[in-house]
Enzyme design. Structure first.
Site, mmCIF file in Angstrom:
data_model
loop_
_atom_site.group_PDB
_atom_site.id
_atom_site.type_symbol
_atom_site.label_atom_id
_atom_site.label_comp_id
_atom_site.label_asym_id
_atom_site.label_seq_id
_atom_site.Cartn_x
_atom_site.Cartn_y
_atom_site.Cartn_z
ATOM 1 N N GLU A 1 51.572 104.868 35.343
ATOM 2 C CA GLU A 1 51.872 103.602 34.676
ATOM 3 C C GLU A 1 52.306 102.534 35.672
ATOM 4 O O GLU A 1 51.950 101.357 35.529
ATOM 5 C CB GLU A 1 52.959 103.807 33.618
ATOM 6 C CG GLU A 1 52.518 104.623 32.414
ATOM 7 C CD GLU A 1 52.491 106.130 32.676
ATOM 8 O OE1 GLU A 1 51.979 106.872 31.826
ATOM 9 O OE2 GLU A 1 52.989 106.564 33.752
ATOM 10 N N GLY B 1 52.204 108.686 47.911
ATOM 11 C CA GLY B 1 51.758 107.327 48.179
ATOM 12 C C GLY B 1 50.517 107.204 49.034
ATOM 13 O O GLY B 1 50.166 106.098 49.453
#
Length: 378
Positions: free
Chosen positions: A62, A312
């Site tokens: 999200e 990441g």
């Protein structure tokens, strides 16, 4: 409404076990034990006294979905602070990676009336944007009580989720009545929301904001460095955002893949960091030659599995791969976003359980950019 009172009572009764579970999760992922009082509404005051825009994005997916929207808002409204809440530490990490100190981050409290009220009284948001379908009765009630407009953005509602909400029809109608606006991804989602009782006047079909992903030039630079280490001509198969059971299935099928492509390198990226050690143990037990990125180990010609146990870097790995499997789809998790590898022009494989991204998956499959499989057999 009596349904919400029963829900709140049950949640209070479950609170001790919820906190114990949080503590035990912290054994594998210590970040769950950090800032835990924020989950009860004891949140630090914000630096700015200006009322922020509050964006609630439950976890990594999200946060990534709303990244472009946040960047544009920061550019167009630099005078308005942005507060992003998540429920998971991985979501918190992604907020920091994407925005640094441009935004504030807090953990969203559990859906207890007093916790939500305390959080709102401290942060004083001007409006709340809820990403996708994170609906909680007391969350929405407290926002309405304190006259905070709420937008459900990039909303999606699968048939499976709609059936679940329909089992609690009264509670669901109460929640939907408190939303100021709902922006859904497609007409099928819109029809499901209306069937659950949402006022059509507060509903608009706008498409998925996940199509607004911007290509970061850094991904290509990272990919070039990765390929120098992996071997420029070596075929690379990326298994992205995998879940429990999926890694075991993938590792069990790899000998057949290696028999057909002896020099293939499999890059394995588990979805949740608390499972990194577990997946490393599965790699060990498989007997396949493997190394872990977190240990700064580089694959050599004989390395078969590269465990990408860092956070990441997924889009850099996607950019470096030749073909991408999108996880959460061999099990009934609903899949993850296949648009990101598609954006980079990568051939995509998924399992059959893609109800979280049904329209996107169907569109990519129709265009010949994605293949769905029922198992991991090559």
């Amino acid at each position: 409404m009596i349904s919400r009172y029963i829900y709140t009572l049950v949640l209070h009764l479950l609170l001790p076990s919820i906190l114990v579970r949080l503590w035990f999760r912290g054994r594998r992922a210590p970040a769950y034990r950090q800032r835990w009082t924020e989950r009860l509404g004891f949140t630090p005051p914000l630096v700015s006294s200006t009322a922020p825009l509050w964006i609630h994005a439950v976890s990594v997916g999200e946060v990534q979905a709303v990244a472009t929207l946040v960047r544009r808002f920061l550019q167009q409204h630099p005078e308005i602070p942005v507060l992003i809440t998540t429920m998971t530490p991985t979501g918190a990490d992604r907020v920091r990676q994407l925005f640094g100190d441009q935004v504030s981050h807090r953990y969203c409290p559990y859906d207890l009336p007093w916790a939500m009220s305390r959080f709102i009284n401290i942060t004083r948001p001007r409006a709340c944007v809820i990403v996708e379908t994170e609906l909680w009765p007391n969350f929405l009630r407290q926002c309405q009580r304190q006259q905070i407009p709420t937008l459900l953005a990039n909303a999606r509602l699968s048939e499976r989720s709609a059936r679940g909400y329909a089992r609690f029809a009264g509670l669901t109608r109460d929640m939907l009545s408190r939303l100021s606006r709902v922006a859904v991804q497609d007409h099928s989602d819109a029809e499901r929301f209306k069937a659950l009782g949402l006022d059509p006047d507060r509903l608009k079909v706008i498409g998925s904001i996940k199509f607004d992903v911007e290509i970061n030039p850094q991904w290509a630079e990272d990919a070039q460095q990765l390929r120098q280490h992996w071997g420029a001509a070596r075929p690379v198969f990326l298994a992205a955002s995998t879940h429990d059971v999926e890694e075991s299935q993938l590792l069990a099928s790899l000998p057949e893949l290696l028999a057909a492509y002896p020099d293939v390198l499999i890059v394995l990226v588990p979805r949740h960091p608390e499972r990194f050690d577990t997946v490393a143990q599965l790699c060990q037990e498989s007997g396949l030659s493997h190394v872990r990125r977190s240990q700064s180990a580089l694959p050599i010609a004989t390395t078969q599995v590269y465990l990408a146990d860092t956070m990441g870097e997924l889009m850099s790995f996607c950019s470096a791969a030749d073909i991408v499997f999108v996880g959460g789809s061999l099990i009934e998790r609903g899949g993850h976003n296949p648009l990101e590898p598609a954006l980079l022009g990568k051939p995509i494989i998924t399992g059959l359980h893609t109800f979280n991204f049904a329209a996107i998956t169907q569109g990519l499959a129709s265009a010949g950019a994605l293949v769905q499989v029922s198992n991991t057999k090559p």
